[in-house]
Design a protein around this motif. Structure first.
Motif, short mmCIF file in Angstrom:
data_model
loop_
_atom_site.label_atom_id
_atom_site.label_comp_id
_atom_site.label_asym_id
_atom_site.label_seq_id
_atom_site.Cartn_x
_atom_site.Cartn_y
_atom_site.Cartn_z
N ASN A 46 10.19 -104.23 32.42
CA ASN A 46 8.84 -104.17 32.98
C ASN A 46 7.92 -105.10 32.22
N PHE A 47 6.96 -105.66 32.93
CA PHE A 47 6.00 -106.55 32.30
C PHE A 47 5.01 -105.74 31.47
N HIS A 48 4.83 -106.17 30.26
CA HIS A 48 3.81 -105.61 29.38
C HIS A 48 3.21 -106.77 28.62
N GLN A 49 1.90 -106.74 28.40
CA GLN A 49 1.20 -107.88 27.80
C GLN A 49 1.72 -108.30 26.43
N HIS A 50 2.19 -107.34 25.65
CA HIS A 50 2.64 -107.65 24.28
C HIS A 50 3.95 -106.95 23.99
N LEU A 51 4.93 -107.72 23.59
CA LEU A 51 6.21 -107.16 23.17
C LEU A 51 6.44 -107.51 21.71
N PRO A 52 7.01 -106.60 20.96
CA PRO A 52 7.26 -106.91 19.55
C PRO A 52 8.49 -107.79 19.39
N HIS A 53 8.45 -108.61 18.37
CA HIS A 53 9.64 -109.34 17.94
C HIS A 53 10.27 -108.51 16.84
N TYR A 54 11.49 -108.06 17.06
CA TYR A 54 12.20 -107.27 16.05
C TYR A 54 12.99 -108.21 15.15
N ALA A 55 12.48 -108.41 13.95
CA ALA A 55 13.12 -109.31 12.99
C ALA A 55 14.21 -108.57 12.23
N VAL A 56 15.39 -109.15 12.18
CA VAL A 56 16.50 -108.58 11.42
C VAL A 56 16.24 -108.88 9.94
N THR A 57 16.29 -107.85 9.11
CA THR A 57 15.94 -108.00 7.70
C THR A 57 17.14 -107.86 6.77
N THR A 58 18.32 -108.16 7.28
CA THR A 58 19.52 -108.10 6.46
C THR A 58 20.40 -109.30 6.79
N ASP A 59 21.19 -109.71 5.83
CA ASP A 59 22.17 -110.77 6.04
C ASP A 59 23.57 -110.20 6.22
N GLU A 60 23.69 -108.87 6.16
CA GLU A 60 25.00 -108.24 6.33
C GLU A 60 25.47 -108.40 7.78
N PRO A 61 26.63 -109.03 7.97
CA PRO A 61 27.11 -109.25 9.35
C PRO A 61 27.41 -107.95 10.06
N ASP A 62 27.10 -107.93 11.34
CA ASP A 62 27.40 -106.81 12.24
C ASP A 62 26.63 -105.53 11.95
N THR A 63 25.70 -105.54 10.99
CA THR A 63 24.86 -104.37 10.74
C THR A 63 23.89 -104.18 11.90
N VAL A 64 23.27 -105.28 12.31
CA VAL A 64 22.34 -105.29 13.44
C VAL A 64 22.78 -106.41 14.38
N ARG A 65 22.98 -106.06 15.63
CA ARG A 65 23.40 -107.05 16.63
C ARG A 65 22.28 -107.27 17.63
N ILE A 66 21.87 -108.50 17.79
CA ILE A 66 20.85 -108.83 18.78
C ILE A 66 21.55 -108.91 20.13
N VAL A 67 21.23 -107.96 21.01
CA VAL A 67 21.90 -107.86 22.30
C VAL A 67 21.15 -108.63 23.38
N ALA A 68 19.83 -108.78 23.22
CA ALA A 68 19.05 -109.55 24.21
C ALA A 68 17.80 -110.11 23.55
N ARG A 69 17.43 -111.28 24.04
CA ARG A 69 16.19 -111.94 23.61
C ARG A 69 15.37 -112.24 24.86
N HIS A 70 14.07 -112.27 24.70
CA HIS A 70 13.21 -112.54 25.85
C HIS A 70 12.38 -113.79 25.61
N PRO A 71 12.29 -114.67 26.62
CA PRO A 71 11.43 -115.85 26.47
C PRO A 71 9.99 -115.45 26.25
N ILE A 72 9.30 -116.24 25.44
CA ILE A 72 7.89 -115.99 25.11
C ILE A 72 7.02 -116.94 25.93
N ASP A 73 5.86 -116.48 26.32
CA ASP A 73 4.86 -117.33 26.95
C ASP A 73 4.32 -118.26 25.87
N THR A 74 4.79 -119.50 25.85
CA THR A 74 4.41 -120.44 24.79
C THR A 74 3.07 -121.12 25.06
N SER A 75 2.43 -120.79 26.18
CA SER A 75 1.13 -121.40 26.46
C SER A 75 0.01 -120.76 25.65
#
Length: 132
Positions: A46-75
């Motif tokens: 659903n469209f919402h004016q503001h979505l958070p960017h969830y930053a991964v804060t670990t370098d441990e592989p497979d601890t956190v998997r980014i399953v989807a990313r969303h394009p940002i309005d770069t304008s």
């Protein structure tokens, strides 16, 4: 969240890209990482004016998997996009690990709330959460 071992920080409130007037653009799913199938039949949220960017804060592989990313309005100017970023992390999955026996799926609650509209993609997401 720290007690659960969540290695993710909620950073920024960014406007998602749209394809038409207030119709959110499809996200980019990394379906090979979606082992649970939560995003089967789900192409957008659903469209919402503001979505958070969830930053991964670990370098441990497979601890956190980014399953989807969303394009940002770069304008709209923002330091995150001015640094060259064009998408935000929107679905992250943490599989069971150590004493935590369950999965954790991180996503902003507004993207799957019927308060902001609803369609087949939203219904598929809820069905997947319940059945998988």
């Amino acid at each position: 969240m720290r007690a659960l071992g969540v290695r993710v920080g909620n950073r920024y409130g960014l406007r998602p890209a749209v394809r038409e007037q207030d119709k959110i653009a499809p996200f980019v799913a990394f379906r090979h990482l979606d082992a649970k199938g939560w995003l089967e039949g789900v192409t957008h949220v659903n469209f919402h004016q503001h979505l958070p960017h969830y930053a991964v804060t670990t370098d441990e592989p497979d601890t956190v998997r980014i399953v989807a990313r969303h394009p940002i309005d770069t304008s709209r100017p923002h330091p995150f996009t001015e640094a060259g970023n064009t998408a935000l992390n929107m679905f992250l999955w943490m599989p069971p690990d150590g004493e935590r026996a369950g999965d954790i799926l991180l996503a902003d609650s507004t993207i799957f709330s019927s308060l902001f509209g609803g369609d087949e993609s939203l219904r598929n997401f809820w069905r997947n959460l319940v059945t998988k």
